[in-house]
Structure formats: C-alpha cells, structure tokens
Motif scaffolding. Structure first.
Motif, PDB file in Angstrom:
ATOM      1  N   UNK A 208     -23.561  40.131  40.631  1.00 11.48           N
ATOM      2  CA  UNK A 208     -24.183  39.733  39.365  1.00 11.48           C
ATOM      3  C   UNK A 208     -23.165  39.579  38.238  1.00 11.48           C
ATOM      4  N   UNK A 209     -21.894  39.765  38.518  1.00 11.78           N
ATOM      5  CA  UNK A 209     -20.868  39.759  37.473  1.00 11.78           C
ATOM      6  C   UNK A 209     -20.004  38.494  37.563  1.00 11.78           C
ATOM      7  N   UNK A 210     -19.166  38.321  36.548  1.00 10.47           N
ATOM      8  CA  UNK A 210     -18.125  37.297  36.608  1.00 10.47           C
ATOM      9  C   UNK A 210     -16.873  37.871  35.968  1.00 10.47           C
ATOM     10  N   UNK A 211     -15.743  37.306  36.359  1.00 11.94           N
ATOM     11  CA  UNK A 211     -14.474  37.850  35.872  1.00 11.94           C
ATOM     12  C   UNK A 211     -13.899  38.850  36.860  1.00 11.94           C
ATOM     13  N   UNK A 212     -13.184  39.806  36.354  1.00 11.46           N
ATOM     14  CA  UNK A 212     -12.498  40.786  37.194  1.00 11.46           C
ATOM     15  C   UNK A 212     -13.505  41.634  37.985  1.00 11.46           C
ATOM     16  N   UNK A 213     -13.160  41.931  39.228  1.00 10.27           N
ATOM     17  CA  UNK A 213     -13.985  42.759  40.124  1.00 10.27           C
ATOM     18  C   UNK A 213     -15.356  42.145  40.383  1.00 10.27           C
ATOM     19  N   UNK A 214     -15.484  40.840  40.243  1.00  3.81           N
ATOM     20  CA  UNK A 214     -16.763  40.160  40.465  1.00  3.81           C
ATOM     21  C   UNK A 214     -16.717  39.373  41.768  1.00  3.81           C
ATOM     22  N   UNK A 215     -17.884  39.052  42.277  1.00  4.53           N
ATOM     23  CA  UNK A 215     -17.994  38.237  43.492  1.00  4.53           C
ATOM     24  C   UNK A 215     -19.350  37.539  43.487  1.00  4.53           C
ATOM     25  N   UNK A 216     -19.584  36.626  42.526  1.00  2.00           N
ATOM     26  CA  UNK A 216     -20.904  36.004  42.405  1.00  2.00           C
ATOM     27  C   UNK A 216     -21.276  35.112  43.577  1.00  2.00           C
ATOM     28  N   UNK A 217     -20.298  34.551  44.268  1.00  2.00           N
ATOM     29  CA  UNK A 217     -20.589  33.684  45.409  1.00  2.00           C
ATOM     30  C   UNK A 217     -20.304  34.420  46.709  1.00  2.00           C
ATOM     31  N   UNK A 228     -22.982  40.192  55.386  1.00  2.00           N
ATOM     32  CA  UNK A 228     -21.880  39.656  54.598  1.00  2.00           C
ATOM     33  C   UNK A 228     -20.539  39.884  55.284  1.00  2.00           C
ATOM     34  N   UNK A 229     -20.387  41.052  55.903  1.00  2.00           N
ATOM     35  CA  UNK A 229     -19.146  41.348  56.614  1.00  2.00           C
ATOM     36  C   UNK A 229     -18.976  40.399  57.791  1.00  2.00           C
ATOM     37  N   UNK A 230     -20.047  40.187  58.558  1.00  2.00           N
ATOM     38  CA  UNK A 230     -19.968  39.349  59.756  1.00  2.00           C
ATOM     39  C   UNK A 230     -19.745  37.883  59.420  1.00  2.00           C
ATOM     40  N   UNK A 231     -20.324  37.398  58.310  1.00  2.00           N
ATOM     41  CA  UNK A 231     -20.262  35.972  57.988  1.00  2.00           C
ATOM     42  C   UNK A 231     -19.243  35.650  56.892  1.00  2.00           C
ATOM     43  N   UNK A 232     -18.373  36.592  56.587  1.00  2.00           N
ATOM     44  CA  UNK A 232     -17.232  36.312  55.721  1.00  2.00           C
ATOM     45  C   UNK A 232     -17.536  36.159  54.245  1.00  2.00           C
ATOM     46  N   UNK A 233     -18.628  36.757  53.770  1.00  2.00           N
ATOM     47  CA  UNK A 233     -18.969  36.625  52.351  1.00  2.00           C
ATOM     48  C   UNK A 233     -18.904  37.975  51.628  1.00  2.00           C
ATOM     49  N   UNK A 234     -18.250  38.958  52.235  1.00  2.00           N
ATOM     50  CA  UNK A 234     -18.208  40.306  51.656  1.00  2.00           C
ATOM     51  C   UNK A 234     -16.994  40.499  50.760  1.00  2.00           C
ATOM     52  N   UNK A 235     -17.199  41.210  49.666  1.00  2.00           N
ATOM     53  CA  UNK A 235     -16.117  41.675  48.819  1.00  2.00           C
ATOM     54  C   UNK A 235     -16.517  43.050  48.280  1.00  2.00           C
ATOM     55  N   UNK A 236     -15.658  44.032  48.496  1.00  2.00           N
ATOM     56  CA  UNK A 236     -15.962  45.406  48.104  1.00  2.00           C
ATOM     57  C   UNK A 236     -14.929  45.836  47.063  1.00  2.00           C
ATOM     58  N   UNK A 238     -14.896  48.339  44.721  1.00  2.00           N
ATOM     59  CA  UNK A 238     -14.727  49.758  44.369  1.00  2.00           C
ATOM     60  C   UNK A 238     -14.309  49.908  42.915  1.00  2.00           C
ATOM     61  N   UNK A 239     -15.001  49.221  42.027  1.00  2.00           N
ATOM     62  CA  UNK A 239     -14.658  49.246  40.598  1.00  2.00           C
ATOM     63  C   UNK A 239     -15.882  48.864  39.789  1.00  2.00           C
ATOM     64  N   UNK A 240     -15.852  49.195  38.516  1.00  2.00           N
ATOM     65  CA  UNK A 240     -16.928  48.813  37.605  1.00  2.00           C
ATOM     66  C   UNK A 240     -16.701  47.382  37.120  1.00  2.00           C
ATOM     67  N   UNK A 241     -17.798  46.696  36.890  1.00  2.00           N
ATOM     68  CA  UNK A 241     -17.718  45.328  36.391  1.00  2.00           C
ATOM     69  C   UNK A 241     -17.958  45.326  34.875  1.00  2.00           C
ATOM     70  N   UNK A 242     -17.358  44.374  34.194  1.00  2.00           N
ATOM     71  CA  UNK A 242     -17.443  44.315  32.737  1.00  2.00           C
ATOM     72  C   UNK A 242     -18.382  43.227  32.232  1.00  2.00           C
ATOM     73  N   UNK A 243     -18.394  42.070  32.882  1.00  2.00           N
ATOM     74  CA  UNK A 243     -19.171  40.927  32.397  1.00  2.00           C
ATOM     75  C   UNK A 243     -20.263  40.558  33.389  1.00  2.00           C
ATOM     76  N   UNK A 244     -21.518  40.663  32.949  1.00  2.00           N
ATOM     77  CA  UNK A 244     -22.646  40.326  33.794  1.00  2.00           C
ATOM     78  C   UNK A 244     -23.308  39.040  33.307  1.00  2.00           C
ATOM     79  N   UNK A 245     -24.040  38.420  34.216  1.00  2.83           N
ATOM     80  CA  UNK A 245     -24.729  37.181  33.868  1.00  2.83           C
ATOM     81  C   UNK A 245     -23.860  35.977  34.148  1.00  2.83           C
TER      82      UNK A 245
END
Length: 282
Positions: A208-217, A228-236, A238-245
């Motif tokens: 749900x975020x954009x910018x650092x530590x984000x993975x909207x797609x 997500x792990x099996x189909x290559x769309x995972x990003x973990x 381990x940090x707080x996000x700053x910009x949502x929307x």
C-alpha cells in the motif's frame, strides 16, 4: 441464530472493535483526510454487506441451482479436513491472480485503485472499495456454491481466517515488527519461514506504500504469501513505510473513485505549492 448470522456478527463486531481501538489511539487522525476516509469506509460497508452481498448471493444461488439441479448437499460427506484446504487455497489462488491483474490491466486498476488511494493505512481500508470491485471478488461467489453443495462450515472457516488476516495486515499497528524486535535470537529464524508463508503487515503495508521500502506492484496474496514467493512477486522489506496511497491521491475525484466506470472525472488540479514566508525587513 444460524451460522450466517453468527459469522456476520463476528465479522462486523471484530471490525468495529479494532476500528474503535485505532480511533481511540489516535491512529485514524493521522490520515490527511480522515472524514473522506470515513465516508469511503461507510460506502464500502454498505455496498459490500448490503447491496453487493445480496445481489451476488441471489444470482449465484440461482446459477448453481440451474447448473446442478437436485445436487444440494451432495458434497456434505466430504470431510472438513479435505474441504477446508481446497476451498481456502482455491479462493486464495483466485484472489492472487485477480489482484495481480488489477495492478497490470489499466481498466481493472481503475476499479481497484480506490483501495490504494488512502494516504494512511488503517483498518478502515479493509472496506475502502469501488462499488464494482466487490462483484469481482472470488470469495463472494464461492459462498453460494460451497453452501449449496453442503460445505458451509469449511467455507465460513476460510472466510473468517481471511478476514482476520485482512484486519491484522491493514491495521496501523505494526505488531509484527514489535514481536520481531522482542523475539530471542535463537528463534529469529522462525520469522524467515513465517513471513514467506503468511501475509504480515510488513509485506502488505509495503503493497500500500510508495517510495522507500514499498512494493505496490507485488505482495498480492491476501493470506497465503507463499503464492507471491512462488510466482516472483514477493518483497519483504522488514521496515516501516513512510508514504501510503498514490502520488495522485489528492487529485482523484471521490465520485470516480467510488463509481468508475459509471462516473469518469479528470484529475483535479495539482495543489498549489505552499508560498514561502516573506523575508523579514532588517
């Protein structure tokens, strides 16, 4: 009281409880537009629980009877331990691919976009929907088929698990990071496995975020993050996000957000930059 009423009370009651907790904790006020968010939530609650649920349930119930007449309860003898994982995994897989497509196909994205335009992530976003998005959700349609064939308990068990995970991953409280920080070093390895199987706030907040530590797609799974792990769309992160929307969130017209494609509106003008204070005269 039948199972439909019990599940409805559990779902609505748990949502209201967590919403009240976040409200009293001041989390909802962190949104730059809390009244707009509240209005979107009320619209989603009404369209999901009242309008769409009734229409889909009625039509799907009629459809299953037409397709399989005289087969009501024909799968009731299938054991719960078989029916539940099948229903749960089929629904999770269907939602994963629908969700992924909604980020890749422009027309579908404009229906799903409303769920992503909230500039602060909290439990109210669980019911932040475009009216037509609810009609696409596989879980809503599967209910009529599961109930008709006699697997009501297995279906509603899957519904409750998915719903509680949804609440936990949309909540503004980062309970996963809090637990991780307090987990003894010898047990830290367990988090590596957990976060690759189950969707946690860490991965869904990044979605749900954009910018650092984000993975909207990416991070599309509702509950079973292994997709997500099996189909290559995972990003973990381990940090707080700053910009949502979305960067364009302030420029989206409320009517298009709730009713696209019936209502179409151009982007609103960009907000005027804040003027600098006048220089002081010596």
């Amino acid at each position: 009281m039948d199972i439909f009423q019990i599940v409805g009370l559990v779902v609505f009651g748990s949502f209201l409880l967590l919403f009240a907790v976040e409200l009293l904790a001041g989390q909802l006020g962190l949104s730059p537009r809390p009244l707009r968010d509240f209005g979107f939530m009320l619209f989603g609650l009404f369209s999901n629980l009242v309008v769409a649920g009734t229409l889909i349930g009625t039509f799907a119930g009629w459809l299953v009877i037409q397709l399989w007449p005289n087969h009501a309860g024909s799968l009731a003898t299938v054991p719960f331990w078989i029916a539940f994982p099948v229903i749960f995994l089929v629904e999770e897989a269907a939602h994963y691919w629908l969700h992924r497509a909604s980020h890749q196909w422009r027309w579908l994205w404009k229906i799903h976009r409303t769920h992503h335009s909230a500039q602060h992530l909290n439990v109210s976003v669980v019911y932040r929907y475009n009216f037509f998005w609810v009609f696409l959700l596989p879980q809503t349609w599967m209910g009529a088929f599961a109930v008709y064939f006699g697997q009501t308990t297995a279906y509603f068990t899957a519904v409750l698990i998915t719903f509680f995970v949804n609440l936990a991953t949309h909540s503004s409280f980062r309970w996963d990071l809090w637990l991780r920080e307090r987990t003894p070093a010898p047990l830290q390895g367990a988090w590596w496995l957990i976060e690759r199987v189950i969707t946690l706030p860490d991965t869904h907040h990044a979605h749900h975020a954009y910018g650092r530590s984000a993975h909207p797609n990416g991070n599309y799974a509702v509950t079973f993050f292994l997709f997500d792990v099996l189909f290559g769309t995972a990003k973990i992160p381990n940090a707080r996000q700053q910009n949502y929307g979305l960067p364009i969130s302030p420029r989206l017209h409320w009517a298009e957000e709730l009713l696209w494609p019936i209502v179409r509106k151009p982007l609103l003008p960009k907000p005027a930059p804040a003027s600098a204070p006048p220089a002081s005269t010596p």
